[in-house]
Design an enzyme around this catalytic site. Structure first.
Site, PDB file in Angstrom:
ATOM      1  N   TRP A 187      27.225 -10.892  31.810  1.00 58.46           N
ATOM      2  CA  TRP A 187      27.985  -9.735  31.334  1.00 58.46           C
ATOM      3  C   TRP A 187      27.246  -8.411  31.490  1.00 58.46           C
ATOM      4  CZ3 TRP A 187      30.640 -11.502  26.117  1.00 58.46           C
ATOM      5  CH2 TRP A 187      31.741 -12.314  26.430  1.00 58.46           C
ATOM      6  N   HIS A 202      16.368 -11.128  37.498  1.00 59.61           N
ATOM      7  CA  HIS A 202      17.544 -10.483  38.089  1.00 59.61           C
ATOM      8  C   HIS A 202      17.121  -9.222  38.836  1.00 59.61           C
ATOM      9  CE1 HIS A 202      21.436  -8.504  38.464  1.00 59.61           C
ATOM     10  NE2 HIS A 202      21.978  -9.686  38.255  1.00 59.61           N
ATOM     11  N   GLU A 251      20.763 -14.141  44.835  1.00 55.48           N
ATOM     12  CA  GLU A 251      21.616 -12.942  44.831  1.00 55.48           C
ATOM     13  C   GLU A 251      21.138 -11.977  45.917  1.00 55.48           C
ATOM     14  OE1 GLU A 251      21.302 -10.532  41.318  1.00 55.48           O
ATOM     15  OE2 GLU A 251      19.142 -10.668  41.357  1.00 55.48           O
ATOM     16  N   GLY A 259      27.752  -4.666  45.057  1.00 60.41           N
ATOM     17  CA  GLY A 259      28.279  -3.308  44.920  1.00 60.41           C
ATOM     18  C   GLY A 259      28.079  -2.416  46.135  1.00 60.41           C
ATOM     19  N   GLY A 313      29.172 -11.631  37.983  1.00 62.90           N
ATOM     20  CA  GLY A 313      29.147 -10.384  37.218  1.00 62.90           C
ATOM     21  C   GLY A 313      30.532 -10.000  36.739  1.00 62.90           C
TER      22      GLY A 313
END
EC number: 5.3.1.1
Length: 252
Positions: free
Chosen positions: A11, A96, A168, A174, A235
């Site tokens: 989140w 991350h 990732e 994005g 996400g």
């Protein structure tokens, strides 16, 4: 070796406790059996109490988005892995790209966190991945392999067997660029081979590898059909009950 798929929502810095409870109430009766697919939500620390209470008795497992490598002490603003365990949290995201990038976390920091998380009986979701610059230079495998080696330093094969690794590609987050399912599979295969080289085949077969990079209901089936992809770290699509349910119920 059949690995249980794991779909985990991240989140990030979204949702308040009230929204958290509303989300759980909207999804909790429609989650798959955990032996088929493990459904996880990793929430901000301020939402964890509400999330755990709302998820009680359901098939929803709870994760934190970060923790510190010490259980207590003079570390203002940090989160204790021991307290996370006591609360009932099961997973903790570490490494991350946003933590590495914005908060300058190093592989050494991430390795210390991994050890602390395992020492407290929690499971790390370890993120790794390369930037566009590294991908365009053709050095993406080298980069990810070096991250994995540094992040797993000193961990036992028994610990790594329980680990979740999330690939990732930073360049696909994005940016409007997306990793194809073949590119995702290729890197997840490289990660599994790296674990085999560092440990053994059994450990490599046990470790669950997620793909994280614009995972959504439209591409989840194609990704999950790949032999080395065992789940998704999601996400934006995990913030909406309907899309989260579509992801965790991708087998239906």
């Amino acid at each position: 070796m059949s690995r249980t798929p794991i779909i985990a929502g991240n989140w990030k810095l979204n949702m308040n406790p009230k929204e958290t409870v509303e989300f759980v109430n909207a999804v909790k009766d429609q989650l798959p059996d955990p032996s088929k697919v493990e459904s996880v939500i990793c929430a901000p620390a301020v939402d964890l109490d509400a999330l755990l209470k709302a998820a009680e008795g359901s098939n929803l497992h709870v994760g934190a988005e970060n923790c510190y490598w010490e259980n207590s002490g003079a570390f203002t603003g940090e989160t204790s892995p021991a307290v996370l365990k006591e609360m009932g949290v099961q997973y903790v995201i570490i490494g991350h790209s946003e933590r590495r990038d914005y908060f300058h976390e190093t592989d050494e920091d991430i390795n210390k966190k991994a050890k602390a998380i395992f020492a407290n009986g929690l499971t790390p979701i370890l993120c790794c991945g390369e930037s566009l610059e590294i991908r365009e230079a053709g050095k993406e495998k080298e980069w990810v392999v070096s991250q994995i080696k540094a992040d797993l330093e000193g961990l036992t094969s028994e610990q790594v067997s329980k680990l979740v690794i999330a690939y990732e590609p930073i360049w696909a987050i994005g940016t409007g660029k997306t990793a194809s399912s073949d590119q995702a599979e290729e890197m997840c295969k490289t990660i599994r081979e790296t674990v085999k080289d560092l440990y053994n085949e059994e450990t490599a077969e046990n470790v669950r590898i997620q793909y994280g990079g614009s995972v959504k209901p439209a591409n989840i089936k194609e990704l999950m059909a790949k032999p080395n992809i065992d789940g998704g770290l999601v996400g934006g699509a995990s913030l909406v009950p309907d899309s989260y349910l579509a992801l965790v119920n991708y087998q239906d």
